[in-house]
Design a protein around this motif. Structure first.
Motif, PDB file in Angstrom:
ATOM      1  N   LEU A  11       0.854  -1.034  -0.019  1.00  0.00           N
ATOM      2  CA  LEU A  11       0.078   0.181  -0.106  1.00  0.00           C
ATOM      3  C   LEU A  11       0.826   1.199   0.021  1.00  0.00           C
ATOM      4  O   LEU A  11       1.838   1.240   0.698  1.00  0.00           O
ATOM      5  N   LYS A  12       0.457   2.284  -0.902  1.00  0.00           N
ATOM      6  CA  LYS A  12       1.210   3.615  -1.031  1.00  0.00           C
ATOM      7  C   LYS A  12       0.727   4.646  -0.096  1.00  0.00           C
ATOM      8  O   LYS A  12       1.235   5.517   0.153  1.00  0.00           O
ATOM      9  N   TYR A  13      -0.483   4.670  -0.179  1.00  0.00           N
ATOM     10  CA  TYR A  13      -1.304   5.894   0.277  1.00  0.00           C
ATOM     11  C   TYR A  13      -2.091   5.709   1.433  1.00  0.00           C
ATOM     12  O   TYR A  13      -2.498   6.497   2.119  1.00  0.00           O
ATOM     13  N   ILE A  14      -2.716   4.746   1.994  1.00  0.00           N
ATOM     14  CA  ILE A  14      -3.470   4.345   2.881  1.00  0.00           C
ATOM     15  C   ILE A  14      -2.639   3.060   3.692  1.00  0.00           C
ATOM     16  O   ILE A  14      -1.802   2.598   3.564  1.00  0.00           O
ATOM     17  N   ARG A  15      -3.017   3.179   5.063  1.00  0.00           N
ATOM     18  CA  ARG A  15      -2.345   2.237   6.185  1.00  0.00           C
ATOM     19  C   ARG A  15      -2.859   0.905   6.113  1.00  0.00           C
ATOM     20  O   ARG A  15      -2.379  -0.068   6.361  1.00  0.00           O
ATOM     21  N   VAL A  16      -4.286   1.095   6.234  1.00  0.00           N
ATOM     22  CA  VAL A  16      -4.947  -0.284   6.279  1.00  0.00           C
ATOM     23  C   VAL A  16      -6.127  -0.075   5.337  1.00  0.00           C
ATOM     24  O   VAL A  16      -6.785   0.996   5.099  1.00  0.00           O
ATOM     25  N   GLN A  17      -6.622  -1.416   4.639  1.00  0.00           N
ATOM     26  CA  GLN A  17      -7.713  -1.131   3.844  1.00  0.00           C
ATOM     27  C   GLN A  17      -8.965  -1.522   4.337  1.00  0.00           C
ATOM     28  O   GLN A  17      -9.626  -2.545   4.469  1.00  0.00           O
ATOM     29  N   TYR A  18      -9.511  -0.352   5.105  1.00  0.00           N
ATOM     30  CA  TYR A  18     -10.636  -0.418   5.806  1.00  0.00           C
ATOM     31  C   TYR A  18     -11.990  -1.086   5.182  1.00  0.00           C
ATOM     32  O   TYR A  18     -12.543  -1.785   5.836  1.00  0.00           O
ATOM     33  N   ASP A 104      -6.435   1.483  -2.408  1.00  0.00           N
ATOM     34  CA  ASP A 104      -5.130   2.262  -1.853  1.00  0.00           C
ATOM     35  C   ASP A 104      -5.164   3.354  -3.406  1.00  0.00           C
ATOM     36  O   ASP A 104      -4.857   4.494  -3.008  1.00  0.00           O
ATOM     37  N   ALA A 105      -5.429   2.915  -4.514  1.00  0.00           N
ATOM     38  CA  ALA A 105      -5.472   3.881  -5.534  1.00  0.00           C
ATOM     39  C   ALA A 105      -6.481   4.754  -5.582  1.00  0.00           C
ATOM     40  O   ALA A 105      -6.197   5.951  -6.256  1.00  0.00           O
ATOM     41  N   LEU A 106      -7.695   4.554  -5.383  1.00  0.00           N
ATOM     42  CA  LEU A 106      -8.835   5.211  -5.283  1.00  0.00           C
ATOM     43  C   LEU A 106      -8.996   6.183  -3.808  1.00  0.00           C
ATOM     44  O   LEU A 106      -9.437   7.199  -3.940  1.00  0.00           O
ATOM     45  N   GLY A 107      -8.717   5.635  -2.730  1.00  0.00           N
ATOM     46  CA  GLY A 107      -9.028   6.068  -1.624  1.00  0.00           C
ATOM     47  C   GLY A 107     -10.275   5.465  -0.992  1.00  0.00           C
ATOM     48  O   GLY A 107     -10.940   5.057  -1.812  1.00  0.00           O
ATOM     49  N   HIS A 108     -10.224   5.463   0.353  1.00  0.00           N
ATOM     50  CA  HIS A 108     -11.637   4.676   0.866  1.00  0.00           C
ATOM     51  C   HIS A 108     -12.716   4.936   0.647  1.00  0.00           C
ATOM     52  O   HIS A 108     -13.685   4.125   0.161  1.00  0.00           O
ATOM     53  N   PHE A 109     -13.227   6.242   0.543  1.00  0.00           N
ATOM     54  CA  PHE A 109     -14.561   6.622   0.229  1.00  0.00           C
ATOM     55  C   PHE A 109     -14.760   6.287  -1.231  1.00  0.00           C
ATOM     56  O   PHE A 109     -15.879   5.617  -1.507  1.00  0.00           O
ATOM     57  N   ARG A 110     -13.800   6.792  -2.107  1.00  0.00           N
ATOM     58  CA  ARG A 110     -14.115   6.569  -3.458  1.00  0.00           C
ATOM     59  C   ARG A 110     -14.169   5.130  -3.819  1.00  0.00           C
ATOM     60  O   ARG A 110     -14.821   4.510  -4.711  1.00  0.00           O
TER      61      ARG A 110
END
Length: 248
Positions: A11-18, A104-110
């Protein structure tokens, strides 16, 4: 054709894939409920939450006592139900292996919106292909297909351990098994080989996932990432230089 086992695409942008973890928990919880519920309750859940094309296209009417959510909501609710463990497990495995990097590539909400839109697209194409079907569509395959398509476009060269023919573990560049899997869905839909599987839902999810990742990924996130990431299982330790022995 193949079962993904794992990759080491960090993962590059987030710490955990919630969101990925939450989706897996919700799917497992729904499966446990229908598994341990009575047959009548399980059937009511399938009819009340599953996507039934004949209802959407006004070819049939559901008994009001079975209605659990508005018909339009079944474009999403169907994706959280599964027939049995062997229906659930492959979907969740695909989501676990590939979902974290798409999140990670999109962000959590997206990513959550992406997942739900892929599910809706899968239901829509299924309904378009079989508008008079009165059988409920259930399963996360439409949404998972979108995740697979996005991963294919984002990280085609990442090496993934896959179980080929359910027997042979191999580390392969992601584009090989994923391209074959994606092609299989289109071929099966064209040939209409198996009425028990909604190939239309798979293809709808693939098309949605491929299009949505183009516009929903973070700024600066490239397509067709050229970095080759190898699974830990096939990492090689650096060789130790051989020092000539001194004979006295």
């Amino acid at each position: 054709m193949f079962v993904p086992l794992h990759d080491t695409n960090e993962l590059k942008y987030i710490r955990v894939q919630y969101v990925t973890i939450t989706l897996i928990v919700l799917n497992v919880a729904a499966w446990l409920f229908t598994t341990f519920a009575s047959v009548e309750q399980a059937e009511r859940a399938s009819l009340g939450l599953g996507f039934i094309p004949a209802l959407i296209f006004d070819h049939a009417v559901l008994d009001p006592s079975l209605v659990l959510v508005p018909e339009d909501m079944t474009f999403l609710t169907y994706a959280f139900l599964h027939i049995d463990f062997w229906h659930l497990a492959p979907n969740m495995l695909f989501l676990w292996v590939f979902g974290d990097n798409v999140e990670d590539a999109l962000g959590h909400f997206r990513f959550l919106i992406f997942y739900l839109l892929c599910a809706a697209a899968g239901a829509a194409l299924h309904g378009f292909v079989t508008p008079e079907s009165e059988g409920p569509l259930i399963g996360a395959s439409g949404a998972i297909s979108g995740v697979v398509a996005a991963y294919f476009l984002l990280h085609p060269r990442v090496r993934v351990w896959v179980l080929v023919l359910f027997r042979i573990p191999l580390p392969l560049p992601a584009f090989i098994p994923l391209a074959l899997w994606i092609a299989q869905q289109f071929v099966m839909l064209a040939l209409n080989m198996d009425d028990a599987v909604s190939w239309g839902a798979h293809v709808g999810g693939i098309i949605a996932g491929a299009l949505l990742v183009l516009v929903m990924r973070r700024p600066g996130v490239p397509l067709f990432d050229r970095r080759i990431v190898t699974p830990r299982a096939v990492h090689h330790k650096p060789s130790v230089p051989q020092v000539p022995a001194h004979v006295e």
